[in-house]
Scaffold this active site. Structure first.
Site, short mmCIF file in Angstrom:
data_model
loop_
_atom_site.label_atom_id
_atom_site.label_comp_id
_atom_site.label_asym_id
_atom_site.label_seq_id
_atom_site.Cartn_x
_atom_site.Cartn_y
_atom_site.Cartn_z
N ASP A 30 -11.84 2.27 2.66
CA ASP A 30 -10.99 3.46 2.58
C ASP A 30 -11.57 4.53 3.52
O ASP A 30 -12.79 4.58 3.72
CB ASP A 30 -10.96 3.99 1.13
CG ASP A 30 -9.78 4.92 0.90
OD1 ASP A 30 -8.82 4.50 0.21
OD2 ASP A 30 -9.79 6.06 1.42
N PHE A 149 3.51 -4.83 -8.61
CA PHE A 149 4.40 -4.24 -9.62
C PHE A 149 3.63 -3.49 -10.71
O PHE A 149 4.18 -3.19 -11.76
CB PHE A 149 5.27 -5.33 -10.27
CG PHE A 149 6.08 -6.12 -9.28
CD1 PHE A 149 7.26 -5.60 -8.78
CD2 PHE A 149 5.65 -7.36 -8.83
CE1 PHE A 149 8.02 -6.31 -7.85
CE2 PHE A 149 6.40 -8.09 -7.92
CZ PHE A 149 7.59 -7.56 -7.42
N CYS A 264 5.86 6.65 -7.47
CA CYS A 264 6.66 5.49 -7.07
C CYS A 264 8.16 5.69 -7.22
O CYS A 264 8.88 5.77 -6.22
CB CYS A 264 6.23 4.26 -7.86
SG CYS A 264 4.56 3.74 -7.43
C1 UDX Z 1 6.55 2.17 -11.75
C2 UDX Z 1 7.03 0.75 -12.07
O1 UDX Z 1 7.15 0.59 -13.48
C3 UDX Z 1 6.04 -0.28 -11.52
O2 UDX Z 1 6.50 -1.58 -11.77
C4 UDX Z 1 5.90 -0.05 -10.04
O3 UDX Z 1 4.96 -0.92 -9.50
C5 UDX Z 1 5.49 1.39 -9.74
O4 UDX Z 1 6.40 2.29 -10.34
P1 UDX Z 1 4.69 3.80 -12.77
O5 UDX Z 1 5.03 4.77 -11.67
O6 UDX Z 1 3.25 3.55 -13.09
O7 UDX Z 1 5.32 2.36 -12.43
O8 UDX Z 1 5.39 4.34 -14.08
P2 UDX Z 1 6.48 3.86 -15.14
O9 UDX Z 1 5.80 3.38 -16.36
O10 UDX Z 1 7.52 3.00 -14.54
O11 UDX Z 1 7.14 5.28 -15.51
C6 UDX Z 1 7.81 6.04 -14.49
C7 UDX Z 1 8.34 7.33 -15.05
O12 UDX Z 1 9.45 7.10 -15.89
C8 UDX Z 1 7.34 8.14 -15.88
O13 UDX Z 1 7.46 9.51 -15.51
C9 UDX Z 1 7.80 7.90 -17.30
O14 UDX Z 1 7.47 8.96 -18.15
C10 UDX Z 1 9.31 7.81 -17.10
N1 UDX Z 1 10.02 7.06 -18.15
C11 UDX Z 1 9.72 5.75 -18.39
C12 UDX Z 1 11.04 7.67 -18.87
O15 UDX Z 1 11.34 8.87 -18.68
N2 UDX Z 1 11.70 6.95 -19.82
C13 UDX Z 1 11.43 5.66 -20.08
O16 UDX Z 1 12.09 5.07 -20.95
C14 UDX Z 1 10.41 5.03 -19.34
#
Ligand code: UDX
Length: 437
Positions: A30, A149, A264
């Site tokens: 990095d 993922f 993401c």
């Molecule tokens: C996401 C994808 O899930 C993952 O597969 C990908 O590789 C990267 O992006 P992440 O960003 O870690 O992962 O978070 P995730 O658990 O998907 O939650 C994303 C957002 O959605 C969070 O802000 C969470 O609070 C929100 N969320 C999630 C909701 O508002 N409601 C839900 O029911 C689920």
């Protein structure tokens, strides 16, 4: 196998540690010296459950090292590209500077039988372009696209035993030599049941953006239902429970609230729309504009509900925001709805105090003008209203009777619909959820 991992952020640091755990000899590279120093001392440079223990465990084996020196990639036969692809300033498209930079910096250290494995989320077409970069540099190294993922907060488990592996190779053929190499890299999780799919490069790139778009759409769908519930006097949490019992739909990712954030989903759906436009297929993704709009409206909605809760004005009101991270079990505040709502409330005249178990340092860097308190009880002191915006376990476990003695007015806005309204109301609180009466 000898493996290099380029980019040691939320994705790469975990990937490097997990590859070493799987028995490989790994060097993480990095440009950020502070990150490299932390990782070299087996300290996680960000909060990710289980990462620090894993770093300590694998570093004792001598199989894991970190450096800022790209020449350390020389001698590895597999090179994972794990750098970020943030949103470009002032545009929807993804900024590929780091991916391009990493591949170019790696070129002098590649041997002909090496494979370069892209894990970063990129616009479709990037992998084919990078394959050309490799070919025109005179290298016979092969490019594979192997999207990641992992979810923050579950990154270690998601990397050690993912629900699927996707290998994108030229022609999409199982006979491609890189397939066998990646099978060796992932031998342990493959043996214990993670399925793997081999496909062409553009399909592999699209799998990742399609999956994230679906997740974002699911969340915005239930948030759109929350808007309707708000107008009709219905309860979106009961609606989600009932709708989610249809196993074609499923209950996961149907939690209505303040919407999605993070490094993401928001930027990935925007980059996807931008790329579709470049490909002349923008019509196919116009629905994502609505997904984005519904999501952003939640933030405005919360500010309005907070204003109502405070009797019509935010001016001079002491508000306590529980949670700054974009979701629990993370210190990541990139595009965090919680933090953006806190900043908006402050702009509208409220006196906002933010607390979070892990994300305060990152939050203060992004919004230095907000007031932060480490200790939950101090943050709650004399609050006119409390807003639960990130559903950390410790906030869900708060005792409404005890908290009532700390605040000025027992008013709570549950931005995640994660608390039990009856419990809080019977302790004397005015409770407001989102999309519920
Ligand atoms: C996401 C994808 O899930 C993952 O597969 C990908 O590789 C990267 O992006 P992440 O960003 O870690 O992962 O978070 P995730 O658990 O998907 O939650 C994303 C957002 O959605 C969070 O802000 C969470 O609070 C929100 N969320 C999630 C909701 O508002 N409601 C839900 O029911 C689920």
């Amino acid at each position: 196998m000898r493996i290099s991992v380029i980019g040691c952020g939320y994705l790469g640091a975990v990937h490097a540690a997990c590859m070493a755990k799987l028995g490989h000899e790994v060097v993480g590279i990095d440009v950020d010296e502070r990150k490299v120093n932390d990782l070299s001392a087996a300290r996680a440079p960000f909060y990710e459950p289980g990462l620090e223990n894993l770093l300590q465990e694998v570093q004792q084996t001598g199989r894991l090292s970190f450096t800022t020196d790209m020449s350390a990639a020389s001698g590895s036969s597999v090179h994972f590209i794990c750098v970020g692809t943030p949103q470009k300033h002032g545009e929807n498209a993804a900024d590929l500077t780091f991916v391009d930079g990493a591949v170019h910096a790696l070129l002098p250290y590649l041997s002909d039988s090496d494979i370069v494995v892209g894990k970063s989320t990129v616009p479709v077409g990037t992998a084919a372009r990078l394959a050309e970069v490799l070919a025109s540099s005179g290298s016979d190294a092969q490019l594979v696209w192997n999207p990641e993922f992992l979810r923050e907060g579950h990154a270690v488990a998601d990397t050690l035993q993912p629900d699927r592996f996707v290998y994108g190779v030229r022609e999409g053929s199982e006979d491609h030599p890189a397939v066998n190499v990646l099978d060796q890299v992932y031998a342990t999780p493959l043996a214990s049941g993670s399925p793997r799919l081999v496909m062409d490069l553009p399909t592999a790139e699209l799998v990742k953006t399609a999956a994230n778009s679906f997740l974002a759409t699911k969340i915005s769908f239930i948030n759109a239902m929350a808007e309707l519930c708000e107008s009709a006097g219905a309860d979106v949490t009961l609606l989600a429970d009932a709708v989610g019992m249809d196993d074609r739909i499923g209950r996961k990712f149907l939690n209505a609230g303040i919407g999605f954030g993070g490094g993401c989903l928001p930027k990935d759906i925007r980059a996807f729309m931008a790329r579709a436009g470049e490909l002349g297929a923008d019509q196919a993704l116009t629905f994502l504009r609505e997904v984005d709009a519904i999501n952003m409206r939640r933030r405005t909605k919360v500010v309005e509900v907070a204003r109502e809760l405070c009797g019509g004005s935010l001016l001079g009101r002491r508000l306590t925001v529980l949670g700054a991270a974009f979701k629990p079990e993370s210190d990541d505040v990139r595009d965090s709805p919680a933090l953006s709502i806190a900043a908006q409330l402050q702009l509208q005249g409220a006196v906002v105090t933010v607390t979070d178990p892990q994300a305060l340092t990152n939050a203060a860097r992004r919004f230095p003008e907000l007031h932060y308190e480490k200790v939950t009880e101090d943050a709650l002191d004399r609050a006119d209203a409390v807003l639960l915006l990130t559903e950390w376990r410790e906030y869900l476990d708060l005792d409404p009777y005890i908290v009532a003695n700390l605040v000025s007015s027992a008013r709570i806005l549950d931005g995640r619909n994660a608390l039990d309204p009856n419990k809080w109301r019977s302790a004397g609180w005015t409770y407001r959820g989102l999309g519920r009466p």
